[in-house]
Motif scaffolding. Structure first.
Motif, PDB file in Angstrom:
ATOM      1  N   GLN A 133      51.215 -17.275  12.664  1.00 42.37           N
ATOM      2  CA  GLN A 133      50.682 -15.928  12.462  1.00 42.37           C
ATOM      3  C   GLN A 133      50.147 -15.883  11.038  1.00 42.37           C
TER       4      GLN A 133
ATOM      5  N   TYR B 117      43.453 -11.159  10.829  1.00 42.59           N
ATOM      6  CA  TYR B 117      44.778 -11.540  11.303  1.00 42.59           C
ATOM      7  C   TYR B 117      44.641 -12.414  12.539  1.00 42.59           C
TER       8      TYR B 117
ATOM      9  N   ASP C  23      46.780 -14.461  15.398  1.00 47.56           N
ATOM     10  CA  ASP C  23      48.073 -14.574  16.070  1.00 47.56           C
ATOM     11  C   ASP C  23      48.016 -15.756  17.027  1.00 47.56           C
TER      12      ASP C  23
ATOM     13  N   LYS D 204      43.124 -11.449  16.104  1.00 52.07           N
ATOM     14  CA  LYS D 204      43.599 -10.224  16.753  1.00 52.07           C
ATOM     15  C   LYS D 204      43.018  -8.960  16.133  1.00 52.07           C
TER      16      LYS D 204
ATOM     17  N   LYS E  51      49.362  -0.649   6.226  1.00 54.23           N
ATOM     18  CA  LYS E  51      48.896  -0.166   7.527  1.00 54.23           C
ATOM     19  C   LYS E  51      48.309  -1.290   8.380  1.00 54.23           C
TER      20      LYS E  51
ATOM     21  N   LEU F 220      48.425  -4.973   7.884  1.00 58.60           N
ATOM     22  CA  LEU F 220      49.010  -6.310   8.019  1.00 58.60           C
ATOM     23  C   LEU F 220      50.248  -6.292   8.901  1.00 58.60           C
ATOM     24  N   PRO F 221      50.245  -7.060   9.983  1.00 58.12           N
ATOM     25  CA  PRO F 221      51.430  -7.139  10.848  1.00 58.12           C
ATOM     26  C   PRO F 221      52.537  -7.936  10.156  1.00 58.12           C
ATOM     27  N   ARG F 222      53.708  -7.839  10.685  1.00 56.95           N
ATOM     28  CA  ARG F 222      54.842  -8.665  10.286  1.00 56.95           C
ATOM     29  C   ARG F 222      55.473  -9.242  11.557  1.00 56.95           C
TER      30      ARG F 222
ATOM     31  N   LEU G 116      54.578 -12.764   9.077  1.00 56.65           N
ATOM     32  CA  LEU G 116      53.449 -13.652   8.823  1.00 56.65           C
ATOM     33  C   LEU G 116      53.986 -14.979   8.311  1.00 56.65           C
TER      34      LEU G 116
END
Length: 422
Positions: free
Chosen positions: A190, A205, A207, A212, A314, A316-318, A320
């Motif tokens: 990721q 990003y 995945d 994504k 807001k 960036l996913p977690r 990583l």
């Protein structure tokens, strides 16, 4: 047979151009100011007649494009015609003219043979902000029309676009990292890419191999500069930006002790280039003005980072596995990025007997109790960019240029890789 391989990054602070012609064994680069302005043919002719013979400017200093009875001046030359501030305009429209200008410039600089009947064969890689990436087909269609018949610096050209490769900003960095680590690594990772530019800040990003999401708001370094300009007087973006990065890059690669393993902010007031921004003649007033400029930079940096922080929280996913960092403006907020991703430098001794340390390029957790997301600056290719283009003269120039070129370099490398794989 392809005559020119070309990668273009139409950044807000500079137009980055990397190219190689068919008889060269390594690429070259050109950096142009971002200015662009459409003028009348009469205005161009009047300027050239008034100038007469004064010196001998290089082609990149006097660059203009003619197409369909339109005249557009580019880069340094545009400064002679009061160009508008176009930082909020769409990049892809202006990029059409910049690509034409780049092709004509390369033809002249590299002595590409041109005849009235001969078509030049071009392969092009282009970087656009994520929020303009959907315009790439429209861009390609219009570019093909314009390339068929145009003039650069009085040289008539006909160009056939054999290959067009377009990626969002940060795509070159991603391509370099994937080349380095392999597709299998990508498919189990990721990964985020953050590009800190002059006009935009871009996030991508991935995945497990799939792109994504992406975002490219107008949160560029120019916003920070504008805050400083609003708080001071007599400054302009270019002088201010140059002074800030001169100070930042001056301290970026100093040696460190084992007690200091994180980035530090420059003490702005102590740097000659920051002091030179002051205009007051009286020593007391001048010192107060320098202090005011330094304070404005600190306040503006805090506001700039606050905007970036809320956006990254807001977008960036977690979790990583790592984040690739690119763009010249990233170095201005290196202190904040290290804290955000919980990164401290991994250090090593310069020699066995020394108490002085240097950075290894790797990170360890800043706080052992918190998760760390490793940062990879320039996809680990900044040194290769320096070596490829012999950026080994002056430290500030070397770091700033390589940081700005690496995304464009990644696209160029990918373009050539597609050619050799066939």
């Amino acid at each position: 047979m392809t005559d020119i391989y070309l990668s273009v990054d139409v950044g807000g602070s500079q137009t980055k151009i990397i190219y190689q012609v068919d008889d060269q064994t390594k690429p070259n680069y050109v950096l142009l100011p971002p200015a662009i302005e459409e003028i009348t043919k009469d205005k161009l002719n009047f300027f050239m007649e008034r100038l007469g013979w004064i010196g001998s400017p290089s082609p990149d200093q006097q660059l203009w494009v003619e197409w369909n009875n339109r005249v557009v001046v580019l880069g340094e030359f545009a400064a002679n015609f009061d160009p508008l501030d176009r930082i909020k305009e769409l990049k892809y429209e202006n990029a059409l003219w910049k690509v034409l200008g780049a092709v004509g410039l390369i033809v002249e600089l590299s002595n590409v043979k041109v005849t009235a009947k001969k078509q030049i064969h071009l392969e092009l890689a282009l970087l656009l902000p994520w929020n303009e990436y959907s315009d790439r087909r429209r861009f390609e269609e219009q570019l093909r029309v314009m390339l068929a018949n145009f003039t650069v610096r009085k040289q008539y050209l006909k160009v056939n676009l054999e290959r067009f490769l377009c990626r969002p900003e940060g795509g070159g960095l991603a391509a370099l990292r994937i080349k380095q680590q392999g597709v299998d690594w990508l498919r189990t990772s990721q990964l985020a890419v953050l590009m800190f530019g002059h006009r935009n800040t871009t996030a991508l990003y991935f995945d497990r191999g799939q792109l994504k999401l992406g975002d490219s708001p107008l949160l560029g370094f120019a916003n920070m500069l504008d805050i400083v300009l609003d708080m001071t007087s007599g400054l302009d973006r270019e002088r201010l930006s140059s002074a800030i990065f001169d100070a930042r890059y001056t301290i970026i690669n100093k040696v460190y002790s084992k007690d200091r393993n994180c980035s530090a902010r420059p003490d702005w007031i102590t740097f000659d280039r920051i002091q030179a921004l002051a205009s007051a003649k009286d020593p007391t007033l001048r010192q107060k003005e320098i202090s005011h400029i330094a304070d404005a930079i600190r306040v503006a940096t805090a506001q700039y980072w606050d905007n970036l922080l809320r956006w990254m929280d807001k977008i960036l996913p977690r979790p990583l596995n790592e984040v690739i960092i690119g763009g010249g403006a990233a170095y201005h907020v290196e202190v904040e990025l290290e804290k955000y991703f919980n990164c401290a430098w991994q250090l090593k001794k310069i020699d066995t007997y020394s108490s002085v340390y240097e950075r290894t390029g790797q990170y360890i957790p800043k706080d052992d109790k918190l998760p760390m997301i490793p940062m990879v600056w320039g996809s680990g290719f900044i040194t290769q960019v320096q070596e490829t283009f012999n950026l080994d003269s002056e430290q500030t120039y070397r770091y700033s240029t390589s940081a700005r070129l690496v995304d464009c370099f990644g696209m160029f490398d990918y373009l050539l890789g597609m050619e050799t794989s066939q």
